[in-house]
Design a protein around this motif. Structure first.
Motif, PDB file in Angstrom:
ATOM      1  N   GLY A 179      66.803 -20.453  55.091  1.00 32.81           N
ATOM      2  CA  GLY A 179      65.832 -19.384  54.786  1.00 32.81           C
ATOM      3  C   GLY A 179      65.370 -18.688  56.053  1.00 32.81           C
ATOM      4  N   PHE A 180      65.152 -19.478  57.092  1.00 27.91           N
ATOM      5  CA  PHE A 180      64.700 -18.871  58.365  1.00 27.91           C
ATOM      6  C   PHE A 180      65.776 -17.936  58.929  1.00 27.91           C
ATOM      7  CE2 PHE A 180      64.394 -18.797  62.983  1.00 27.91           C
ATOM      8  CZ  PHE A 180      63.083 -18.376  63.145  1.00 27.91           C
TER       9      PHE A 180
ATOM     10  N   SER B 230      66.135 -14.801  56.637  1.00 24.08           N
ATOM     11  CA  SER B 230      64.955 -13.914  56.732  1.00 24.08           C
ATOM     12  C   SER B 230      64.920 -13.194  58.075  1.00 24.08           C
ATOM     13  CB  SER B 230      63.662 -14.713  56.573  1.00 24.08           C
ATOM     14  OG  SER B 230      63.594 -15.284  55.309  1.00 24.08           O
TER      15      SER B 230
ATOM     16  N   TRP C 243      63.264 -10.014  54.673  1.00 23.29           N
ATOM     17  CA  TRP C 243      62.502 -11.226  54.383  1.00 23.29           C
ATOM     18  C   TRP C 243      62.811 -11.769  52.998  1.00 23.29           C
ATOM     19  CZ3 TRP C 243      58.824 -11.101  50.399  1.00 23.29           C
ATOM     20  CH2 TRP C 243      58.450  -9.831  49.941  1.00 23.29           C
TER      21      TRP C 243
ATOM     22  N   PHE D  56      64.992 -16.040  50.314  1.00 18.27           N
ATOM     23  CA  PHE D  56      64.943 -16.786  49.049  1.00 18.27           C
ATOM     24  C   PHE D  56      66.331 -17.214  48.585  1.00 18.27           C
ATOM     25  CE2 PHE D  56      60.897 -14.417  48.879  1.00 18.27           C
ATOM     26  CZ  PHE D  56      60.034 -15.485  48.652  1.00 18.27           C
TER      27      PHE D  56
ATOM     28  N   LEU E 224      58.412 -22.923  55.053  1.00 19.47           N
ATOM     29  CA  LEU E 224      59.027 -21.901  55.909  1.00 19.47           C
ATOM     30  C   LEU E 224      58.002 -20.820  56.278  1.00 19.47           C
ATOM     31  CD1 LEU E 224      61.373 -20.455  57.260  1.00 19.47           C
ATOM     32  CD2 LEU E 224      62.042 -19.534  55.038  1.00 19.47           C
ATOM     33  N   TRP E 225      57.331 -20.282  55.288  1.00 17.73           N
ATOM     34  CA  TRP E 225      56.375 -19.202  55.561  1.00 17.73           C
ATOM     35  C   TRP E 225      55.177 -19.716  56.359  1.00 17.73           C
ATOM     36  CZ3 TRP E 225      55.496 -14.513  51.915  1.00 17.73           C
ATOM     37  CH2 TRP E 225      56.723 -13.946  51.576  1.00 17.73           C
TER      38      TRP E 225
ATOM     39  N   TYR F 221      56.296 -20.742  60.045  1.00 20.07           N
ATOM     40  CA  TYR F 221      56.594 -19.622  60.942  1.00 20.07           C
ATOM     41  C   TYR F 221      55.311 -18.844  61.275  1.00 20.07           C
ATOM     42  CZ  TYR F 221      59.276 -15.792  63.029  1.00 20.07           C
ATOM     43  OH  TYR F 221      59.785 -14.874  63.899  1.00 20.07           O
ATOM     44  N   ALA F 222      54.475 -18.645  60.257  1.00 22.18           N
ATOM     45  CA  ALA F 222      53.199 -17.951  60.500  1.00 22.18           C
ATOM     46  C   ALA F 222      52.350 -18.735  61.496  1.00 22.18           C
ATOM     47  CB  ALA F 222      52.445 -17.759  59.189  1.00 22.18           C
TER      48      ALA F 222
ATOM     49  N   THR G  73      49.444 -17.301  52.905  1.00 18.31           N
ATOM     50  CA  THR G  73      50.785 -16.874  53.295  1.00 18.31           C
ATOM     51  C   THR G  73      51.825 -17.881  52.771  1.00 18.31           C
ATOM     52  OG1 THR G  73      49.950 -15.814  55.290  1.00 18.31           O
ATOM     53  CG2 THR G  73      52.277 -16.393  55.289  1.00 18.31           C
TER      54      THR G  73
ATOM     55  N   MET H   7      52.184 -17.591  48.973  1.00 17.25           N
ATOM     56  CA  MET H   7      52.975 -16.420  48.551  1.00 17.25           C
ATOM     57  C   MET H   7      54.456 -16.757  48.603  1.00 17.25           C
ATOM     58  SD  MET H   7      50.992 -13.947  47.686  1.00 17.25           S
ATOM     59  CE  MET H   7      52.127 -12.577  47.660  1.00 17.25           C
ATOM     60  N   GLY H   8      54.849 -17.447  49.658  1.00 17.22           N
ATOM     61  CA  GLY H   8      56.252 -17.853  49.776  1.00 17.22           C
ATOM     62  C   GLY H   8      56.616 -18.882  48.728  1.00 17.22           C
TER      63      GLY H   8
ATOM     64  N   TYR I  95      56.560 -10.726  40.034  1.00 13.44           N
ATOM     65  CA  TYR I  95      56.227 -11.215  41.381  1.00 13.44           C
ATOM     66  C   TYR I  95      56.735 -10.250  42.450  1.00 13.44           C
ATOM     67  CZ  TYR I  95      56.698 -14.219  45.551  1.00 13.44           C
ATOM     68  OH  TYR I  95      56.653 -14.728  46.809  1.00 13.44           O
TER      69      TYR I  95
ATOM     70  N   LEU J 203      54.654  -7.888  45.104  1.00 15.01           N
ATOM     71  CA  LEU J 203      54.851  -7.996  46.551  1.00 15.01           C
ATOM     72  C   LEU J 203      55.111  -6.638  47.201  1.00 15.01           C
ATOM     73  CD1 LEU J 203      57.054 -11.186  47.003  1.00 15.01           C
ATOM     74  CD2 LEU J 203      54.597 -10.965  47.063  1.00 15.01           C
TER      75      LEU J 203
ATOM     76  N   LEU K 102      52.192  -9.883  53.974  1.00 15.53           N
ATOM     77  CA  LEU K 102      51.893 -11.271  54.346  1.00 15.53           C
ATOM     78  C   LEU K 102      53.095 -12.055  54.849  1.00 15.53           C
ATOM     79  CD1 LEU K 102      49.439 -12.410  51.497  1.00 15.53           C
ATOM     80  CD2 LEU K 102      48.895 -12.084  53.905  1.00 15.53           C
ATOM     81  N   ASN K 103      54.316 -11.645  54.484  1.00 14.98           N
ATOM     82  CA  ASN K 103      55.436 -12.497  54.875  1.00 14.98           C
ATOM     83  C   ASN K 103      55.556 -12.533  56.393  1.00 14.98           C
ATOM     84  OD1 ASN K 103      58.118 -11.270  55.986  1.00 14.98           O
ATOM     85  ND2 ASN K 103      57.251  -9.714  54.614  1.00 14.98           N
ATOM     86  N   PRO K 104      55.844 -13.686  56.947  1.00 11.26           N
ATOM     87  CA  PRO K 104      55.811 -13.809  58.412  1.00 11.26           C
ATOM     88  C   PRO K 104      57.026 -13.204  59.119  1.00 11.26           C
ATOM     89  CG  PRO K 104      56.328 -15.914  57.398  1.00 11.26           C
ATOM     90  CD  PRO K 104      56.054 -14.976  56.272  1.00 11.26           C
ATOM     91  N   PHE K 105      58.032 -12.732  58.353  1.00  8.58           N
ATOM     92  CA  PHE K 105      59.242 -12.209  58.991  1.00  8.58           C
ATOM     93  C   PHE K 105      59.184 -10.703  59.237  1.00  8.58           C
ATOM     94  CE2 PHE K 105      60.297 -16.152  56.978  1.00  8.58           C
ATOM     95  CZ  PHE K 105      60.965 -16.803  58.007  1.00  8.58           C
ATOM     96  N   SER K 106      58.391  -9.972  58.442  1.00  7.24           N
ATOM     97  CA  SER K 106      58.274  -8.532  58.700  1.00  7.24           C
ATOM     98  C   SER K 106      56.866  -8.023  58.433  1.00  7.24           C
ATOM     99  CB  SER K 106      59.278  -7.752  57.837  1.00  7.24           C
ATOM    100  OG  SER K 106      58.968  -7.908  56.477  1.00  7.24           O
TER     101      SER K 106
ATOM    102  N   TRP L 141      52.136 -10.608  60.466  1.00  5.49           N
ATOM    103  CA  TRP L 141      52.269 -11.671  61.476  1.00  5.49           C
ATOM    104  C   TRP L 141      53.154 -11.228  62.632  1.00  5.49           C
ATOM    105  CZ3 TRP L 141      49.038 -15.602  61.136  1.00  5.49           C
ATOM    106  CH2 TRP L 141      48.530 -15.972  59.886  1.00  5.49           C
TER     107      TRP L 141
END
Lengths: 115, 802
Positions: A14-15, A18, A23, A27, A55-56, A59-60, A91, A94-95, B17, B21, B39-43, B46
């Protein structure tokens, strides 16, 4: 053990997905893990949720640590004076919701294909 | 799974969902960003949380002719070393976008009347107002006229630098605000740069009080109006010293408009700026300084915002080595210095805006009279996109005088200097040349290209020259034409602006008194042959000139103290005068009285007396000028404080000191005593609620984020100052840059602005200078000859390569 490995695969793959693509593509790691580890429907949902949560959240947390909470404090204030910890958990949640839903579908599709 | 229908429910769930988002959710105060994207940490947000440690970067494949070396110092100030001016401009554009892209975008959008695209219907009125003022159209015209300027290639390189950065961005790299408001940056262009310049014009010369003045004239009659609103303050200490003589007569005959004056109209002009923003600049010759070298100081006061309006840079190439502050969105350094010269700006405060009633010649209001000719109005139809709502079709009609700001049963055209100049302008030339200037001659050549908004350009050179020129096109018109709404009637000679010839603009070079200075006060004394009208300050200029006349062997610490001075000459003149009207026996035990008696007229953060004094002044003003109503639907002018002081001193029995709603005839003393008692009640109540109240906590100065989001804004600042002090900090305005330059063999410089170099709230350099600015600290400004000179100050390196 199988569950732990499934979660690790979801987090790792996933990392990579993404980071390299969008992002949402992260999934797909759940889609990959469910047939590979032959997860049941309920396992698909649970491991999908846990994997994406970690994961979320992870990373956050890493970004937030490097930033010394400068931005998360401000965003927390913006979203109703949330503490940083709550923002991190939201966060992650949500993931995890996305991970659970994808796991649900992946579990059903895997059953549809293999049975 | 035996039945594929089992997939329906999870598919619906995941669709919902995913939609949640990705979709902005409208709320009463705006729109929530799409939660997944945000909120997602990839884009999401954060990604904007910058690490507090930074590594160097190397970028290649850029459209440069040679490598550009950028050294970021420990305050994130980029020192840019390029081989050519084109490469330098490219790098500047790139760096502006790198640190301030959203600020550039939103500033341009505001001037373009496109805020509703981002923020929805609540900002639609602001957009419509901007279009009524003709701002977007003027920006397009400026961009076209700049193509003929010598420095246009510099602008093109700058724009290319901005766009190169924008093109390199993925959505995860967007500045935070783009993610929050859910939109994308658009490509930069010369028109965007022109919008930024128009934004400065709005701030510095868009004020219009014609409707309020006409309403007040109608209310009071000519005699009382002229009595209460005289054009000249006899105590004024003008920018150009009185010893400067003008050996010419006014060549432009201004038409009389007395017969064309329109009375009170049921409209208001939506002023977007305060009457007095407040800026100071001065230059001392070497004869007046301890170091025997010239010193130049400048603190332009503007709206205090985060990100800060300024971005600090050193720009070095084969043609220049300049340090100072830049305006994100446009090339060059706007206020700064090089090794030979320094320059600084203050706003002249000239009134360069008129509302003129149009006389229609046909029933459909399509043909109007102008200088004995029939002219046809032209209309422009625009579509304004509104976030969350249907687009709005907006029509603005244009006359030869300007756009119809009011287009109702009565039509008022806006004749405004920046609109007049748009088709023939090279403002970039001024700053391009100032950046490279080495002497007084270069300074004059550079200024020749500057038209608006009129500015006081202070100058000092290492060679010893000092100068100050009131630069810009100054409309030549009578007092009445400048102050009131008049009609462009049939037979009237009123047309486009006529200007004071540029060579007759007031200027002073190497005056005997050994300094030049300005603080938004009137430009000249009454011996200047041309009439002009403006919104001038009456106290800071006097304070500044008195100090500079008295000071001997001035050093940098003296200059800092002057920029930080919270002394109010207004309070110094008015407070003792008011106290003298009180019955001392009755009030001497009163704590407020004692505080005022003991007060040194400094507006320090911890002071208490200014709270009472300011409230007292406000209460008294309401009592004295009760003839002039406060009306939400119609705006009136109120006499300036200097005029009130003059009447208090010279004419205490004037009819205006009698309250109109009481039978007995009051005099000054009664009003002063009544206002003192009322103020005491107000202040006692304030201090019952908060016994720790001080001037700083009463005044409540914030530096707000451009979108007014409190989380990205500063807390209330513990600062002193007031409008009439040199440190003219108000609730939302203040010294946006403090700079002191000592032009010795190698220039020594100090400066600070409130905020930080980064426009990203997630950066450690977003608000890192605020505390020092509040405390009155300055940073040393390093103008280096080469990157290696900055080794001890280096934070990281950025190499830009072809």
């Amino acid at each position: 053990m199988r569950g732990l490995l499934a979660i690790l695969v979801i987090v790792g793959v996933g990392f990579v997905l993404s980071s390299m693509f969008s992002w949402l593509s992260g999934f797909l790691a759940v889609f990959l893990a469910v047939p590979v580890f032959a997860l049941s429907k309920s396992q698909s949902i649970i491991y999908g949720a846990i994997g994406m949560f970690l994961l979320w959240l992870g990373y956050a947390m890493l970004i937030d640590f490097q930033n010394e909470h400068l931005l998360s404090n401000q965003i927390g204030t913006l979203l109703g004076h949330l503490p940083v910890s709550a923002l991190l958990v939201i966060t992650g949640l949500m993931g995890s919701i996305g991970g659970a839903l994808v796991g649900w579908i992946a579990g059903l599709l895997t059953g549809f294909i293999y049975r | 799974m035996r039945n594929p229908k089992q997939l329906i429910l999870p598919l619906i769930a995941i669709t919902v969902y995913t939609a949640l988002l990705h979709v902005s959710i409208p709320t009463s105060s705006g729109f929530l960003p799409p939660l997944g994207n945000f909120l997602n940490p990839f884009s999401g947000f954060w990604q904007n949380a910058e690490a507090t440690t930074v590594d160097g970067k190397y970028l290649s494949g850029l459209p440069l002719t040679a490598p550009v070396d950028v050294v970021f110092d420990d305050r994130l100030v980029p020192h840019v070393f390029a081989r050519s001016r084109a490469d330098l401009a490219f790098a500047q554009g790139y760096l502006h976008a790198y640190h301030r892209l959203w600020q550039m975008d939103i500033s341009a959008r505001q001037a373009a009347g496109r805020l509703a695209e981002v923020f929805g219907e609540r900002l639609l009125d602001l957009d419509l107002n901007m279009r009524r003022m003709g701002v977007p159209n003027a920006a397009k015209q400026y961009a076209i006229s700049w193509q003929a300027c010598e420095s246009y290639p510099i602008l093109e390189s700058y724009v290319a630098g901005v766009n190169h950065y924008i093109s390199s961005l993925q959505s995860k790299d967007y500045p935070l605000e783009f993610k929050l408001f859910n939109y994308s940056p658009e490509q930069w262009s010369p028109t965007h740069a022109a919008l930024i310049m128009m934004s400065m014009n709005i701030t510095l010369c868009s004020r219009n009080e014609d409707l309020a003045a006409s309403a007040t004239l109608d209310l009071l009659g000519r005699t009382d109006f002229d009595f209460l609103f005289p054009m000249h303050n006899p105590r004024q200490s003008p920018v150009i010293p009185p010893e400067v003589e003008y050996d010419f007569n006014a060549e432009i005959v201004t038409p009389t408009v007395e017969d064309d004056l329109i009375g009170s109209l049921p409209y208001q002009f939506q002023n977007l700026t305060e009457r007095h923003v407040g800026s100071n600049n001065w230059a001392l010759s070497g004869d007046r300084t301890a170091s025997s070298t010239p010193i130049l100081c400048n603190d332009p006061h503007l709206n205090l915002t985060l990100p800060s309006i300024w971005y600090e840079m050193q720009l070095a190439s084969d043609k220049q080595n300049t340090y100072g502050v830049t305006l994100p969105g446009v090339p060059n350094i706007l206020i700064g210095f090089n090794k030979q010269i320094a320059w600084g700006l203050t706003n002249v405060g000239m009134d360069v805006s008129d509302l003129i009633k149009i006389q229609w010649l046909d029933e459909t209001n399509g043909i109007y009279a102008l200088q004995n000719e029939a002219k046809t109005v032209r209309q422009q139809i625009d579509t304004i996109f509104v976030k969350g709502s249907a687009p709005v079709i907006d029509t603005v009609r244009y006359t030869n005088l300007g756009p119809l700001y009011i287009d109702d049963s009565i039509s008022l055209a806006l004749r405004w200097l920046p609109l007049t100049n748009a088709t023939e302008d090279c403002v970039m030339e001024t700053f391009a040349k100032l950046n490279m200037a080495v002497n007084l001659q270069d300074y004059g050549d550079a200024l020749a290209h500057f038209q608006n908004p009129p500015q006081n350009f202070a100058f000092a050179a290492k060679s010893g020259d000092i100068a100050l020129r009131i630069q810009g096109r100054i409309p030549a018109r009578s007092d009445s034409e400048a102050r009131f709404v008049s009609e462009a009637s049939e037979g009237s000679s009123k047309g486009a602006f006529r200007f004071i010839p540029a060579e007759k603009n007031p200027m002073v070079i190497n005056p005997e008194r050994g300094f030049v200075s300005s603080a938004n006060q009137r430009s000249t004394d009454t011996t200047y042959p041309y009439a002009y009208h403006g919104y001038f300050d009456h106290y800071r200029g006097r304070t500044l000139n008195k100090f500079l006349l008295d000071v001997e062997d001035a050093d940098v610490e003296d200059m800092k103290a002057l920029q930080l001075s919270t002394f109010s000459l207004l309070a110094n003149e008015l407070s003792p005068l008011l106290l003298s009207h009180l019955d001392e026996l009755a009030v001497r035990e009163e704590i407020w009285y004692q505080r005022l008696v003991d007060w040194d007229h400094q507006y320090r953060p911890e002071s208490i007396a200014p709270i009472f004094f300011n409230q007292w002044r406000k209460t008294l003003v309401d009592l004295v000028w009760d003839e002039i109503p406060r009306d939400d639907r119609k705006e009136f002018l109120r006499p300036a404080t200097w005029r009130l002081i003059e009447l208090l001193e010279d004419d205490p029995t004037n009819k205006f000191f009698d309250r109109i709603d009481t039978d007995p005839t009051e005099d000054v003393s009664e009003l002063v005593q009544l206002s003192f008692a009322q103020t005491k009640t107000i202040c006692d109540s304030l201090f019952r609620e908060d016994s720790t109240l001080t001037w700083a906590s009463y005044k409540q100065v914030y530096i707000k984020h451009l979108s007014r989001i409190p989380a990205f804004s500063s807390d209330a600042l513990q600062v002193g100052g007031t409008a009439s002090a040199l440190n003219s900090i108000k609730e939302t305005h203040g010294p946006s840059w403090r700079m002191i330059i000592q032009l010795g063999d190698k220039p020594e410089a100090w400066g600070i602005y409130p905020g930080g170099q980064s426009g990203n709230p997630g950066s450690p350099y977003y608000r890192n200078t605020i505390d020092d600015w509040v405390q009155g600290n300055y940073y040393s400004l390093h103008i280096a000859d080469s990157p290696s000179e900055l080794e001890s100050h280096r934070l990281f390196h950025l190499n830009l390569a072809p």
